[in-house]
Design an enzyme around this catalytic site. Structure first.
Site, PDB file in Angstrom:
ATOM      1  N   LYS A   1       0.766  -1.309  -0.034  1.00  0.00           N
ATOM      2  CA  LYS A   1      -0.124   0.037   0.095  1.00  0.00           C
ATOM      3  C   LYS A   1       0.925   1.175   0.024  1.00  0.00           C
ATOM      4  CE  LYS A   1      -2.200   1.741   3.825  1.00  0.00           C
ATOM      5  NZ  LYS A   1      -2.318   2.981   4.039  1.00  0.00           N
TER       6      LYS A   1
ATOM      7  N   ASP B   1      -3.500   4.107  -2.112  1.00  0.00           N
ATOM      8  CA  ASP B   1      -4.335   4.878  -0.756  1.00  0.00           C
ATOM      9  C   ASP B   1      -4.110   6.355  -0.713  1.00  0.00           C
ATOM     10  OD1 ASP B   1      -5.888   5.102   1.540  1.00  0.00           O
ATOM     11  OD2 ASP B   1      -4.083   4.571   2.915  1.00  0.00           O
TER      12      ASP B   1
ATOM     13  N   LYS C   1      -7.323   8.248  -1.195  1.00  0.00           N
ATOM     14  CA  LYS C   1      -8.539   8.616  -0.739  1.00  0.00           C
ATOM     15  C   LYS C   1      -9.102   9.800  -1.583  1.00  0.00           C
ATOM     16  CE  LYS C   1      -7.806   6.768   3.896  1.00  0.00           C
ATOM     17  NZ  LYS C   1      -6.303   6.805   3.745  1.00  0.00           N
TER      18      LYS C   1
ATOM     19  N   ASP D   1     -13.384  14.500  -4.512  1.00  0.00           N
ATOM     20  CA  ASP D   1     -13.398  15.940  -5.208  1.00  0.00           C
ATOM     21  C   ASP D   1     -14.746  15.806  -6.167  1.00  0.00           C
ATOM     22  OD1 ASP D   1     -12.798  18.365  -6.604  1.00  0.00           O
ATOM     23  OD2 ASP D   1     -10.758  17.913  -6.014  1.00  0.00           O
TER      24      ASP D   1
ATOM     25  N   THR E   1     -11.760   6.136  10.752  1.00  0.00           N
ATOM     26  CA  THR E   1     -11.722   5.687  12.077  1.00  0.00           C
ATOM     27  C   THR E   1     -11.495   6.720  13.249  1.00  0.00           C
ATOM     28  OG1 THR E   1      -9.539   4.653  11.580  1.00  0.00           O
ATOM     29  CG2 THR E   1     -11.538   3.057  11.576  1.00  0.00           C
TER      30      THR E   1
ATOM     31  N   ARG F   1       3.014  -1.105  11.017  1.00  0.00           N
ATOM     32  CA  ARG F   1       4.082  -0.994  11.927  1.00  0.00           C
ATOM     33  C   ARG F   1       4.320  -2.465  12.596  1.00  0.00           C
ATOM     34  NH1 ARG F   1       1.183   3.789  14.774  1.00  0.00           N
ATOM     35  NH2 ARG F   1      -0.791   2.897  13.540  1.00  0.00           N
TER      36      ARG F   1
HETATM   37  O1  C5P Z   1       0.981   0.461  11.072  1.00  0.00           O
HETATM   38  P1  C5P Z   1      -0.499   0.178  11.043  1.00  0.00           P
HETATM   39  O2  C5P Z   1      -0.628  -1.341  10.846  1.00  0.00           O
HETATM   40  O3  C5P Z   1      -1.595   0.560  11.934  1.00  0.00           O
HETATM   41  O4  C5P Z   1      -0.824   0.745   9.692  1.00  0.00           O
HETATM   42  C1  C5P Z   1      -2.221   0.587   9.186  1.00  0.00           C
HETATM   43  C2  C5P Z   1      -2.255   1.444   7.487  1.00  0.00           C
HETATM   44  O5  C5P Z   1      -3.774   1.381   7.470  1.00  0.00           O
HETATM   45  C3  C5P Z   1      -1.708   2.754   7.733  1.00  0.00           C
HETATM   46  O6  C5P Z   1      -1.219   2.927   6.338  1.00  0.00           O
HETATM   47  C4  C5P Z   1      -3.074   3.628   8.168  1.00  0.00           C
HETATM   48  O7  C5P Z   1      -3.251   4.772   7.376  1.00  0.00           O
HETATM   49  C5  C5P Z   1      -4.158   2.703   7.424  1.00  0.00           C
HETATM   50  N1  C5P Z   1      -5.403   2.973   7.785  1.00  0.00           N
HETATM   51  C6  C5P Z   1      -5.695   2.649   8.979  1.00  0.00           C
HETATM   52  N2  C5P Z   1      -7.123   2.699   9.696  1.00  0.00           N
HETATM   53  C7  C5P Z   1      -8.166   3.006   8.340  1.00  0.00           C
HETATM   54  C8  C5P Z   1      -7.635   3.303   7.180  1.00  0.00           C
HETATM   55  C9  C5P Z   1      -6.305   3.012   6.800  1.00  0.00           C
HETATM   56  O8  C5P Z   1      -5.141   2.361  10.002  1.00  0.00           O
HETATM   57  N3  C5P Z   1      -9.429   3.061   8.966  1.00  0.00           N
END
Ligand code: C5P
Length: 221
Positions: free
Chosen positions: A32, A59, A61, A64, A119, A199
């Site tokens: 992603k 990603d 998003k 517009d 979220t 992460r």
């Molecule tokens: O590091 P982590 O596993 O939390 O990363 C989750 C990824 O998913 C990040 O790139 C974050 O921006 C994305 N994301 C999220 N929650 C959402 C939509 C996207 O954590 N509702």
């Protein structure tokens, strides 16, 4: 379809991304690319991922007027990404424009996925469901959602409507700022089509080993 792992390349530079691709490219098939990395590198990172035979979820998003989103969708499709997303709150006409604009002559168009409600914002299940229904009615392929909502969304929107689920934490990793977390195993069992993991893999001492542990857990689910 078996659940796919998408690794979120949440890093600031092309060098950082390339280093991760060197380590993960053998086992991970989807990456992603979000706003941070795309703003820094532009399409170069998409080409880098695709040159290694992996797939890209762009990603960005989009949100517009329909004409502008149709153009962005066309650019995403021309780049060769396999998935991109738009905000469902942009409306049905905008979502339809994303699907039409993403069309490729003679090739499969990228999957177009809706973000319902971020979220970080308060939302009821009814709000999420309403936007997800609008996305489906507009011809989108699926939504980003918590794996905790997966059972309900699959029931309400059908097995073919794709669910892309972030907020995944293996039992052995740190929670970080994600609050409503689900393990890879439980996300697979709940019906996620894709899980997005950042992460727990990126910040692990050995990212390749961490990715393997996640993939093993998914396969054993
Ligand atoms: O590091 P982590 O596993 O939390 O990363 C989750 C990824 O998913 C990040 O790139 C974050 O921006 C994305 N994301 C999220 N929650 C959402 C939509 C996207 O954590 N509702």
């Amino acid at each position: 379809m078996a659940t796919e792992l998408i690794v979120a390349l949440d890093v600031p530079t092309l060098d950082d991304a390339s280093r991760l691709l060197d380590r993960l490219g053998g086992s991970v098939r989807w990456f992603k690319v979000g706003m941070q990395l795309f703003t820094a590198t532009g399409p170069a990172v998409v080409r880098e991922i695709r040159s290694r035979g992996a797939k890209v979820f762009l990603d960005l998003k989009f949100h517009d007027i329909p004409n502008t989103v149709a153009g962005a969708a066309q650019s995403a499709a021309a780049l060769g990404v396999e998935m991109f997303n738009v905000h469902a709150s942009g409306g049905e006409e905008m979502m339809r424009a994303a699907v039409t604009g993403g069309g490729r002559e003679g090739g499969a168009r990228p999957l177009v996925i809706a973000v319902t409600i971020l979220t970080s914002q308060a939302a009821s299940e009814a709000d999420v469901l309403k936007l997800a229904r609008a996305a489906k009615a507009s011809g989108l392929d699926g939504v980003v959602c918590s794996a905790r909502e997966a059972v309900t969304l699959k029931r309400e929107l059908g097995a073919d409507f794709k669910l892309v689920c972030p907020g995944i934490r293996p039992s052995w990793s740190e929670t970080g700022d994600q609050k409503r977390i689900v393990t890879p195993r439980d996300a697979v069992k709940a019906g996620a089509d894709y899980i997005v993991v950042g992460r727990p893999i990126l910040a692990a001492p050995n990212p390749a080993e961490a990715a393997k542990r996640v993939l093993d857990e998914m396969q054993a689910a």
